[in-house]
Design a protein around this motif. Structure first.
Motif: not given
Ligand SMILES: [Zn+2]
Ligand SMILES: [Zn+2]
Ligand SMILES: [Zn+2]
Ligand SMILES: [Zn+2]
Ligand SMILES: [Zn+2]
Ligand SMILES: [Zn+2]
Ligand SMILES: [Zn+2]
Length: 1740
Positions: A514-532, A645-649, A658-663
């Motif tokens: 099955q496809h995941i139902e809700v895309d998880p929040d990913w922005e926060a972790a990536i934003t922290i990564q950017m800030q850091l 993981l990148v290769a498999q995506v 879902g899209l969150s992983l692609i982002s």
């Protein structure tokens, strides 16, 4: 003034004594306040601010100041002020203010200057940046630590002004003592009152004996949760107040932070409070913050802040004041636990309302931050309470700019202060611990962060703490003390704890089924990564400052990574065997088990590792991490998983996640994150490759990519998806292998410099396409100072190409850099990769070279990484390469791809290049790298086994690999080269055929020919293909018209639009007929048969009187483009306007323009109706065009139009020269005038029975010798009037009505008598505009008009001549009589203006066009014959011309010239005598002549255009050229004038002298001559857009001084500059809205109505954008004509580079205006960008 002083001193004396009597200042002070304050601030609801201020000054501040200074405070303060200012500027920025930083000199980008300091600093000429402050910053001028050079501007440089100021400025002892006595009480009062929490009671000391009143306020506080509208709504409901009042309250609350919204008894306020809370809770779940405060409490709190501002100002006078203040603030009470006063204020900060915070922060700025020593002490206090403050800030909801925590940047970025805080206050640890304390709410059960369901607002407050970490680290220390080392390491350790919580956070698992139902929040972790990102880099840099520190940090980090690695997923092991190598590893599959892309610890370790390698400290690694603990497999494991993981995506195996992983994968490799994510993972693999056995390393990679089976055996081919998946995975793996061995541009991995890295990045970007500077900058990583290092290197690799009048400048790669191109550059995305490959191949083809794109030789690995190359020649690698090649040769199509082969070839090239390099450097026997040897070995003992070389040879014949043939050849040659190097036999020759570039000669001629033929064949195929595409394109274009097919019955083949519309200017100029337009010698009209094609139905039709009408699309608009009187108040509605006479200032006219496209009237009507229908059906929210007002877009070119002009055929006329000579004998001007007068008087006798007031009174003063009768005029020849078809008549009415409606802004009325006037007026005005434009552009009068202008003008003039036939002739006659009355003295009408008050060209056009009406007879509609009209035109023109000359003499030749000239030409002499005779004045003749000639030329040019387009007589050739002298003569000849214009008067003297007499004795003229009135001068001045400064910062400077004319607060304004007149307006603000016709219009919109008759052009200064607006509803943005040095505009000043005026672009804007194309531009931009629709242009 004096009186006031007396009174003040009177009061003063009493009070001074009163103060002094008491020893205890504090008690007296408080008593005073208790007495006065509640009184002064009693009316909170509706305060009289000036009165309050006056009372406060008199009753409190004056006594206080007297107490302090013990003499007149004004005198004292003046003395102090003169002593000079502080060396620090310290100006606090308001939101919206422009700040400047210097990229050359600022220590970091947080160091900024205010406008004043910047303008007076050396940085003005450096590479500065402009920014818009968000408020709360502080000017760093004078801070020597902030600037590498030029820390002081000339204003703040003590050396410049008064050198001795410091000693002079010392306050005397007595004053100091007073201050010390006074400040504590004042300060304590401020603190006590601002933090006071009792609602009803005051502190006992402030209670008065008065009885407590029941006087309360209901006070509403600002929060960020409730919107503006919510608050307004709640207030209206709860208080039952008007909208206006509620708005007022809300604005005040937003600005000040709190406001009393109701006053009254406690009970009533309490009720109001509950109501507000209830209503606000209803609308937004949360109640508003409301308090009920006693009036006295409110008053004292208010005064406390006022006192704060007073102190603030006082401190700006003297450093001693500041120091005393600071000392008091920092003083801790000995026996109490309470923090010092300043800390109290800090700790309470989050509880204060906005207004209070602002004043208290300013107090800190003006005291502590102005004194370096105290700044340090303040910083220590700040760090002491750092955790508490940050926590309060995080739970608060105000913006950061008004939080005390925002002050951190002022302290942490000061290098010495930062070092001190690290050493003494351990600030790094404090900050990281704060983070650890605020982040736990995001920790999951494994102690990893998990931001699912986080609150964006709250988390963004946490980022503020991360920023502080960046500020502290921004300057690397130059000196390391032991203590610094210890404290830093402790901070680092603490930081690692944060990274530990991030390592492996937010794990994901592949979704199967099955496809995941809700895309998880990913922005926060990536934003922290950017800030850091930059913080991580800075930590690594700091560590690398010191070898021991680096090793210690490495050890710590290694331990942390190990701790994270061993804990998880240690299950059973698997064994893998291949080619005799065995790998034992843990069982783990990315496609099944959880995986995370967040590995900051591993990446930190990789970063430290390359720094170990770079500094050489790696040799001591053993001492810190023994090799048995190193466990490289474990270190590699997690980054490898991430890459898999990148290769498999990419292989779409994770589609269901879902899209969150692609982002996330996108950001992992994006420039914003990659340095601390992707890049470091590649480095970690390189570390693995350098430490591990190469075969085992590759086995591990095969294992993790889950590709072991794919290489072991041939997979079943059933499932196509699976094979495709597998192929992509192989490609991805090969690519990573290329990166591991090939990517070495990292300091430490090889010995490259940062510049070389940046250069390589830029080269690869430019290999894709030439790029703009900003686009390159955006694609490069920024360091902590927001620099990319771009400017330093760009000119080494690229050439700048300047932009044209649109677009932007670009950089093009230098040819010599092309060879650096690496097709498999690791920062290329897939699309970039293929674009670059394509472009480079194309380039090589164009240069006629082979298409091989081998990799450039990479730099040599540094020793620590030298083992990596062994991966290339190990057994497993050979196995992989051979397997893939074999599959290609065996044509197992599903098992290989071209991309795979490309990568294999790339890897082979890398191997060969490596071997070649090694062989060239060292003797053959020492080189152990044996790629050649391995590659030429058989892979197995099987019979048909082939080695790689043989496989390559075979590959050449694989048809699918045609494109790779050149590359294969290149590799085969490399094999040869290496072989020869190995054999040493032909070292010399080998060296000449050097590696990277193959010379053509090497190829055998036969293959070359074959390939050439092949190439030719391909080129031919490509050409055919192109042809096909072109055919498709033109079919599409046809379709474009067919889409509107519902309208047209027939659709014909069309040939493009150019040739369909314009008929040729078909006069062969060689025909030597007369080139005279007027009088008996008039030349023939150009005879032309006009056949036009309708753009809608594509049918051709000849234009004829009796045929159905053809029309030209047109746009009518009011215009002020020619005004001589900008700012003149224009009538907004023309209900009562009489447009017959045009004011000579041409302040507002009606312009008719056209895009030049022709339609059948019927086709156009259908089209228009269909559009109306369409829009009604669609119910489009907003329309680009206003159908109600007849607007539509031209069906062909999409220009905005609002009507059509009927195309009227020319009535060709020929003059019989014999007849004309006969007529010439009789018809003199005098005779002609007489006949005309007779006709007019005859008509008036006939028509004006009964009504007399409007009849012209004829005064016959003995004009001529014989009387004429009513019919005389007909005797010189008549002919029947033209008969137009009904369709043409209908269109004549339609267009005339539009001109009338738009020009006068009235409702359409086909019967209005002013319709003919407007027709003549737009004809005259449009010609004037075109003449003006031609002059402006320096183009010749004829032959240079654009097609659209030409056909528009022709149609307009012909229309204007024909319009008469649709109006009653007696009406036209009436207008004619009024026009003639201006010129003819014996025709006196009441409202006739004097000759100075009319534009003569308008008179000419009107008179000529209406003159025919004199031929009208009751029964038949006649018109003059050719000869008659030739005379009519001639005499009318001569009359008007003489009047115009008189006009010019009267207005423009009045001043005597300053220069002298001895021109004694005939013209000069006649001019002089004429002037003496007429004006009774002596003016030098040459000057008069000069004035007349210059003044009259525009008029003559207009007249030539007019007669040409009316009569179509060819102009003299001189008018097709630009030459001033030739032009004048040619004009005179064309218009039948003597070149000496004064001869005209001589010739007609008998007739003209009475006219002159009348003209010059008109009362209005006399009063002008006496200097009472001003009049327009000729030639009229040409309008230009206002002059703009070269440097954009000058404009910003102007804008900063802009004050709104209507409001007095210092709020942020949006100053906008009108480019027509230079007025600065306050836009987008309610304060400057204007009520026009019952509508609220913004400042710009209402200004535009006056300045540009609705159409205007503004420059939004703060945003650096041009705004075009039209009317109330339309507008668009346009790039400002300012460019940075890279030829780019900067809308919104986002980049902030210095900007300079681009004259070409500004000129383009000027032409847009003068060509009346603003409306068109707006329509066009609105059509393309729908976004603008949301904007309410009305309020601009
Ligand atoms: Zn300043
Ligand atoms: Zn300064
Ligand atoms: Zn500078
Ligand atoms: Zn048509
Ligand atoms: Zn058009
Ligand atoms: Zn203006
Ligand atoms: Zn304003």
């Amino acid at each position: 003034m004096i009186e006031v002083c007396k009174i003040m001193t009177g009061v003063e004396k009493v009070d001074k004594e009163w103060w002094d009597e008491r020893v205890d200042f504090q008690a007296a002070f408080l008593q005073q306040l208790a007495m006065y304050v509640p009184n002064i601030y009693s009316a909170e609801m509706d305060p009289l601010l000036e009165k309050q201020e006056e009372m406060a000054q008199k009753q409190i501040f004056d006594p206080l100041e007297w107490y302090l200074f013990r003499e007149d405070p004004d005198v004292c303060l003046e003395k102090l002020r003169k002593c000079g200012v502080s060396q620090l500027c310290g100006k606090v920025f308001k939101s919206g203010e422009t700040t400047y930083s210097c990229r050359d000199c600022a220590i970091d980008p947080t160091c900024v200057l205010c406008m004043d300091c910047f303008q007076n600093s050396i940085h003005k000429n450096h590479r500065y940046k402009m920014h818009t402050s968000t408020g709360g910053g502080f000017c760093d001028c004078g801070d020597t630590e902030a600037w590498k050079t030029g820390p002081l501007c000339t204003n703040h440089d003590p050396g410049a002004a008064s050198t001795t100021k410091n000693s002079e400025c010392q306050l005397n002892e007595e004053l100091m003592a007073q201050a010390k006595k006074m400040f504590p009480s004042v300060l304590k009062y401020i603190v006590d009152m601002t933090i006071w929490e009792e609602e009803k009671e005051l502190p006992p000391v402030l209670m008065t004996s008065r009885e407590k009143t029941d006087h309360y306020y209901c006070v509403l506080f600002n929060d960020e949760h409730h919107s503006y509208d919510h608050v307004i709504y709640s207030l209206q409901r709860a208080l039952g107040c008007e909208l206006g009042e509620a708005q007022l309250h809300t604005t005040a609350i937003d600005k000040e932070g709190r406001r009393a919204v109701k006053e009254g008894s406690y009970v009533s306020c309490q009720e109001a409070k509950e109501e507000i809370k209830r209503h606000s809770e209803n609308v937004s779940q949360r109640p508003l913050h409301v308090e009920v405060l006693h009036a006295d409490v409110m008053a004292h709190q208010k005064f406390a802040l006022r006192l704060g501002s007073w102190l603030n100002k006082l401190m700006s006078y003297s450093s001693d004041f500041r120091q005393i203040f600071c000392q008091i603030c920092l003083k801790e009470e000995a026996d109490s636990e309470k923090p010092c006063l300043i800390s109290m204020l800090m700790l309470w900060d989050a509880k204060f309302h906005k207004g209070a915070r602002k004043i208290l922060h300013e107090l800190i700025f003006s005291s502590f931050f102005m004194e370096m020593e105290y700044k340090k002490l303040f910083a220590i206090e700040f760090v002491k309470y750092y955790k508490t403050l940050q926590k309060e800030y995080i739970s608060d909801d105000h913006e950061r700019s008004i939080s005390v925590t925002a002050l951190s940047v002022q302290m942490f970025t000061v290098p010495t202060l930062a070092r001190h805080l690290i050493e003494e206050q351990n600030v790094i640890t404090v900050i990281t611990e704060t983070l650890l304390e605020v982040l736990p709410e995001y920790l999951d059960k494994n102690d990893k962060f998990n931001f699912q369901g986080y609150s964006q607002d709250k988390l963004s407050r946490v980022y503020a703490v991360i920023y502080d970490l960046k500020y502290i680290l921004i300057t690397k220390p130059t000196v390391w003390t032991d203590r610094l080392r210890v404290q830093f390491l402790e901070g680092f350790r603490s930081f690692l704890r944060i990274l530990t919580c991030m390592q492996g956070m937010e794990e994901i698992q592949r979704q199967i089924g099955q496809h995941i139902e809700v895309d998880p929040d990913w922005e926060a972790a990536i934003t922290i990564q950017m800030q850091l990102k930059n913080i991580l880099l800075m930590f690594q840099e700091w560590c690398a400052c010191d070898e021991d520190l680096l090793l210690e940090a490495y050890k710590e980090c290694h331990t942390a990574v190990m701790r994270c690695s061993t804990s998880s997923h240690s299950r059973e092991k698997t064994v893998l065997q291949l080619c005799g190598h065995t790998l034992e590893s843990k069982r783990y599959r990315v496609s099944v088990d959880p995986v995370s892309i967040h590995l900051p610890l591993s990446r930190m370790l990789a970063g430290l590792h390359v720094r170990l390698s770079k500094t050489g400290a790696i040799s001591r690694l053993q001492e810190f991490v023994p090799s048995e603990q190193f466990q490289v497999e474990l270190l590699v494991e997690y980054p490898l998983r991430c890459l898999v993981l990148v290769a498999q995506v990419a292989a779409e195996m994770w589609r269901r996640n879902g899209l969150s992983l692609i982002s996330q994968v996108f950001y992992y490799q994006d420039v914003k994150c990659r340095e601390e994510m992707y890049d470091k993972d590649i480095i970690m693999l390189q570390i693995g490759a350098s430490f591990m056995d190469p075969n085992l390393f590759l086995l591990l990679i095969l294992q993790r990519y889950e590709l072991v089976n794919a290489f072991k055996k041939i997979m079943p081919t059933k499932d196509q998806d699976l094979t495709k998946q597998c192929n992509i995975l192989i490609e991805e793996m090969l690519q990573v292998l290329i990166y591991v061995v090939g990517e070495r541009y990292v300091p430490g991995v090889s010995s490259v410099t940062k510049e070389e890295i940046t250069m390589r990045e830029i080269i690869h970007l430019l290999c894709i396409d030439p790029m703009a500077h900003s686009a390159i900058a955006k694609s490069l990583p920024e360091n902590e100072n927001n620099e990319t290092g771009l400017e330093k290197v760009i000119n080494k690799v690229a050439v700048f190409k300047k932009p044209g009048v649109s677009g932007h400048g670009v950089y093009e790669l230098k040819d010599e850099c092309m060879k650096e191109f690496n097709m498999f550059f690791y920062h290329y995305t897939k699309t970039q990769h293929s674009k670059a490959e394509h472009r480079q191949k194309k380039r090589r083809k164009q240069e006629n070279r082979d298409e091989a794109l081998p990799p450039p030789s990479p730099p040599e690995f540094s020793p620590a990484f030298s083992n990596v190359v062994k991966v290339l020649n190990c057994d497993i690698m050979m196995y992989i390469l051979r397997t893939i090649l074999q599959r290609a040769v065996q044509l197992e199509t599903h098992l290989w791809t071209e991309a795979m082969i490309q990568m294999v070839l790339h890897l082979l090239s890398l191997g060969l290049l490596e071997e070649k390099q090694q062989l060239e450097k060292a003797p053959e026997e020492e080189v152990t790298f044996d790629f050649y040897h391995k590659a030429s070995r058989m892979g197995s003992s099987a019979l048909n086994a082939l080695n790689i070389l043989m496989l390559l040879e075979k590959l050449k014949s694989v048809p699918q690999l045609e494109a790779q043939k050149d590359m294969i050849n290149w590799i085969l040659q490399m094999f040869d080269t290496v072989k020869r190097l190995r054999e040493k036999s032909s070292l010399a020759t080998a060296a000449t055929t050097s590696g990277s570039e193959t010379t053509k000669g090497d190829e055998t001629p036969s293959t070359q020919d074959k390939e050439k033929a092949e190439r030719k064949r391909k080129a031919e195929a490509a050409r055919l293909h192109r042809q096909k595409i072109m055919a498709q394109m033109s079919a599409l274009q046809r379709n474009f018209i067919e889409t509107h097919k519902l309208l047209y019955e027939h659709t014909q083949e069309t040939q493009g639009r150019e040739d369909s519309v314009m008929e040729e200017e078909s006069i062969p100029l060689a025909i030597d007929s007369s080139r005279i337009a007027l009088g008996p010698k008039r030349g023939p009209s150009i005879t032309e048969k006009e056949v036009l094609t309708c753009i809608l139905c594509q049918e051709e039709q000849e234009v004829r009187q009796e045929s159905a009408a053809m029309v030209l699309s047109a746009c009518v608009q009011k215009s002020t483009a020619l005004t001589q009187h900008r700012g003149k108040t224009l009538e907004l509605s023309g209900d009562t306007l009489d447009p017959l006479f045009m004011d000579p200032d041409l302040s507002c006219g009606t312009h008719t323009g056209s895009c030049g496209h022709v339609m059948h009237a019927a086709c156009w009507q259908k089209y228009f109706e269909a559009m109306q229908l369409n829009s009604r059906q669609r119910l489009h929210v907003e329309q680009i065009f206003d159908l109600e007002n007849g607007e539509y877009l031209c069906p062909l070119c999409k220009s905005l139009c609002n009507t059509v002009i009927p195309i009227i055929p020319l009535q060709t006329q020929k003059i019989n020269s014999e007849d004309s000579e006969a007529v010439a004998q009789i018809l003199t001007l005098a005779r002609w005038l007489e006949i005309v007068m007779a006709r007019i008087s005859g008509y008036s006798a006939k028509n004006t029975k009964g009504e007399t007031q409007n009849a012209p009174s004829l005064i016959n003063k003995g004009m001529g010798d014989f009387t004429s009768e009513f019919h005389s005029i007909l005797s010189f020849g008549v002919q029947p009037s033209a008969k137009y078809s009904n369709s043409i008549k209908e269109m004549l009415v339609l267009f005339a009505t539009t001109v009338y409606r738009v020009g006068l802004k009235v409702a359409p009325n086909e019967a209005d008598p002013r319709i003919p006037m407007m027709t003549w007026s737009t004809c005259a005005f449009t010609i004037q505009c075109i003449e003006n434009l031609l002059e402006d552009e320096g183009k010749p009068l004829f032959g240079s008009l654009q097609n659209r202008q030409h056909s528009g003008l022709k149609a307009l003039v012909q229309f204007a001549a024909a319009q008469r036939t649709t109006s009653p002739q007696n009406l036209i006659q009436k207008h004619l009589v009024r026009l003639l009355a201006v010129l003819l003295p014996n025709l006196k009408m009441e409202d006739t203006p004097c000759i100075l008050d009319v534009d003569m060209f308008h008179i000419l056009v009107g008179a000529v066009l209406s003159f025919t009406s004199l031929y009208w007879e009751d029964a038949v509609d006649l018109q003059p014959s050719s000869i008659s009209s030739a005379y009519n035109h001639l005499y009318l023109f001569h009359l008007v011309t003489m009047a115009h000359i008189t006009q010019i003499l009267l207005t423009s030749a009045t001043e005597s010239p300053t220069a002298q000239s001895q021109d004694t030409s005939e013209e000069a002499r006649t001019a002089e005598s004429f002037c003496r005779e007429v004006c009774h004045r002596d003016v030098p003749g040459w000057h008069l002549w000069d004035c007349v000639k210059k003044g009259i030329t525009p008029y003559l040019r207009c007249a030539a255009l007019f007669f040409h387009y009316m009569l179509r007589v060819s102009p003299p050739e001189d008018l097709l050229l630009v030459s001033e002298e030739g032009e004048f003569k040619a004009l005179c000849s064309y218009l039948s004038l003597p070149t000496n214009l004064f001869l005209l008067f001589e010739e007609y003297w008998g007739t003209v002298s009475p006219l002159l007499q009348r003209w010059c004795t008109d009362p209005a003229v006399l009063s002008f001559l006496k200097g009472k009135n001003i009049s327009v001068r000729y030639p009229r001045k040409r309008n230009n857009l206002i002059e703009l400064p070269e440097d954009y910062s000058c404009l910003l400077n102007q804008a900063s001084q802009f004050r709104c004319p209507r409001s007095f607060d210092d709020e942020r304004k949006h100053p906008v500059l009108c480019l027509f007149c230079g007025t600065m307006l306050c836009s987008q603000n309610t304060c400057c809205q204007e009520l026009v016709n019952g509508e609220e219009l913004g400042a710009c919109t209402s200004h535009a109505l006056q300045c540009g008759a609705g159409v205007c052009m503004f420059l939004k200064i703060r945003e650096c954008k041009v705004v075009l607006i039209e009317g109330k509803t339309r507008g668009c943005l346009y790039p400002a004509p300012y460019l940075d040095e890279y030829g780019e505009t900067d809308p919104g000043l986002k980049r902030g580079n210095p900007l300079h005026l681009c004259h070409e672009r500004y000129r383009k804007l000027h032409l847009l205006w003068q060509q009346h194309c603003i409306i068109e531009e707006i329509a066009r931009s609105q059509e393309t960008s729908q976004i603008i629709f949301g904007f309410n242009w009305q309020l601009l």
